[in-house]
Design a protein around this motif. Sequence first.
Motif, PDB file in Angstrom:
ATOM      1  N   UNK A  43     -87.665 -72.232 -32.667  1.00  0.00           N
ATOM      2  CA  UNK A  43     -88.613 -71.794 -31.456  1.00  0.00           C
ATOM      3  C   UNK A  43     -87.812 -71.748 -30.252  1.00  0.00           C
ATOM      4  N   UNK A  44     -87.078 -72.837 -29.852  1.00  0.00           N
ATOM      5  CA  UNK A  44     -86.385 -72.812 -28.783  1.00  0.00           C
ATOM      6  C   UNK A  44     -85.233 -71.421 -28.707  1.00  0.00           C
ATOM      7  N   UNK A  45     -84.562 -71.613 -29.835  1.00  0.00           N
ATOM      8  CA  UNK A  45     -83.469 -70.551 -29.926  1.00  0.00           C
ATOM      9  C   UNK A  45     -83.906 -69.323 -29.888  1.00  0.00           C
ATOM     10  N   UNK A  46     -85.141 -69.062 -30.241  1.00  0.00           N
ATOM     11  CA  UNK A  46     -85.443 -67.819 -30.432  1.00  0.00           C
ATOM     12  C   UNK A  46     -86.237 -67.364 -28.911  1.00  0.00           C
ATOM     13  N   UNK A  47     -86.893 -68.406 -28.382  1.00  0.00           N
ATOM     14  CA  UNK A  47     -87.017 -68.264 -26.847  1.00  0.00           C
ATOM     15  C   UNK A  47     -85.992 -67.783 -25.853  1.00  0.00           C
ATOM     16  N   UNK A  48     -84.752 -68.617 -26.424  1.00  0.00           N
ATOM     17  CA  UNK A  48     -83.595 -68.074 -25.717  1.00  0.00           C
ATOM     18  C   UNK A  48     -82.692 -66.887 -25.846  1.00  0.00           C
ATOM     19  N   UNK A  49     -83.387 -66.313 -26.875  1.00  0.00           N
ATOM     20  CA  UNK A  49     -82.728 -65.085 -27.207  1.00  0.00           C
ATOM     21  C   UNK A  49     -81.401 -65.270 -28.303  1.00  0.00           C
ATOM     22  N   UNK A  50     -81.444 -66.394 -28.978  1.00  0.00           N
ATOM     23  CA  UNK A  50     -80.208 -66.624 -29.705  1.00  0.00           C
ATOM     24  C   UNK A  50     -80.412 -66.170 -31.082  1.00  0.00           C
ATOM     25  N   UNK A  60     -79.217 -64.362 -36.429  1.00  0.00           N
ATOM     26  CA  UNK A  60     -78.625 -64.461 -34.929  1.00  0.00           C
ATOM     27  C   UNK A  60     -79.018 -63.095 -34.340  1.00  0.00           C
ATOM     28  N   UNK A  61     -79.212 -63.016 -32.978  1.00  0.00           N
ATOM     29  CA  UNK A  61     -79.169 -62.124 -32.273  1.00  0.00           C
ATOM     30  C   UNK A  61     -77.708 -61.570 -31.876  1.00  0.00           C
ATOM     31  N   UNK A  62     -77.654 -60.455 -31.007  1.00  0.00           N
ATOM     32  CA  UNK A  62     -76.070 -60.156 -30.548  1.00  0.00           C
ATOM     33  C   UNK A  62     -75.695 -61.345 -29.792  1.00  0.00           C
ATOM     34  N   UNK A  63     -76.475 -61.849 -28.850  1.00  0.00           N
ATOM     35  CA  UNK A  63     -76.201 -63.066 -27.942  1.00  0.00           C
ATOM     36  C   UNK A  63     -75.863 -64.277 -29.051  1.00  0.00           C
ATOM     37  N   UNK A  64     -76.412 -64.544 -29.940  1.00  0.00           N
ATOM     38  CA  UNK A  64     -76.086 -65.512 -30.956  1.00  0.00           C
ATOM     39  C   UNK A  64     -74.735 -65.142 -31.873  1.00  0.00           C
ATOM     40  N   UNK A  65     -74.272 -64.122 -32.201  1.00  0.00           N
ATOM     41  CA  UNK A  65     -73.152 -63.775 -32.608  1.00  0.00           C
ATOM     42  C   UNK A  65     -72.062 -63.779 -31.717  1.00  0.00           C
TER      43      UNK A  65
END
Length: 121
Positions: A73-80, A97-102
């Motif tokens: 949930x925290x990673x999702x809230x941070x856009x990762x 992963x989002x683009x930011x996560x990749x």
Amino acid sequence: MGSTDKKVSVEWVMPQGQPECSIERVERALGMLEGRWKLLIVHHLLVRQPRRFSDLERAIPRVTQKMLIQQLRALEADGIVRRIAYPEVPPHVEYELTEAGVALTPALNALHDWAAGTTSD
């Protein structure tokens, strides 16, 4: 007695040709990734995505279900991380992963290489 922050100062010097780095940016990035399990979650999503919650649970056996949920949930809230919920019964949820996560790939590769060099075989 005074506080140590007034006695100790750290000066950050960037290598030549590098843009100036903002400590606030570094602190914000580290804040997004702090936590015992977040980097492992990102690592497992880099290896294979999308992944179901149960896949992540099996991949990281020491994490509790509650902690995995909180970290996702925290990673999702941070856009990762992106959570994808499919309207099925039983519920089907995947994480990717989002683009930011990749974009964390080079940093995790560097961490992997550093760890390989510090361990004695």
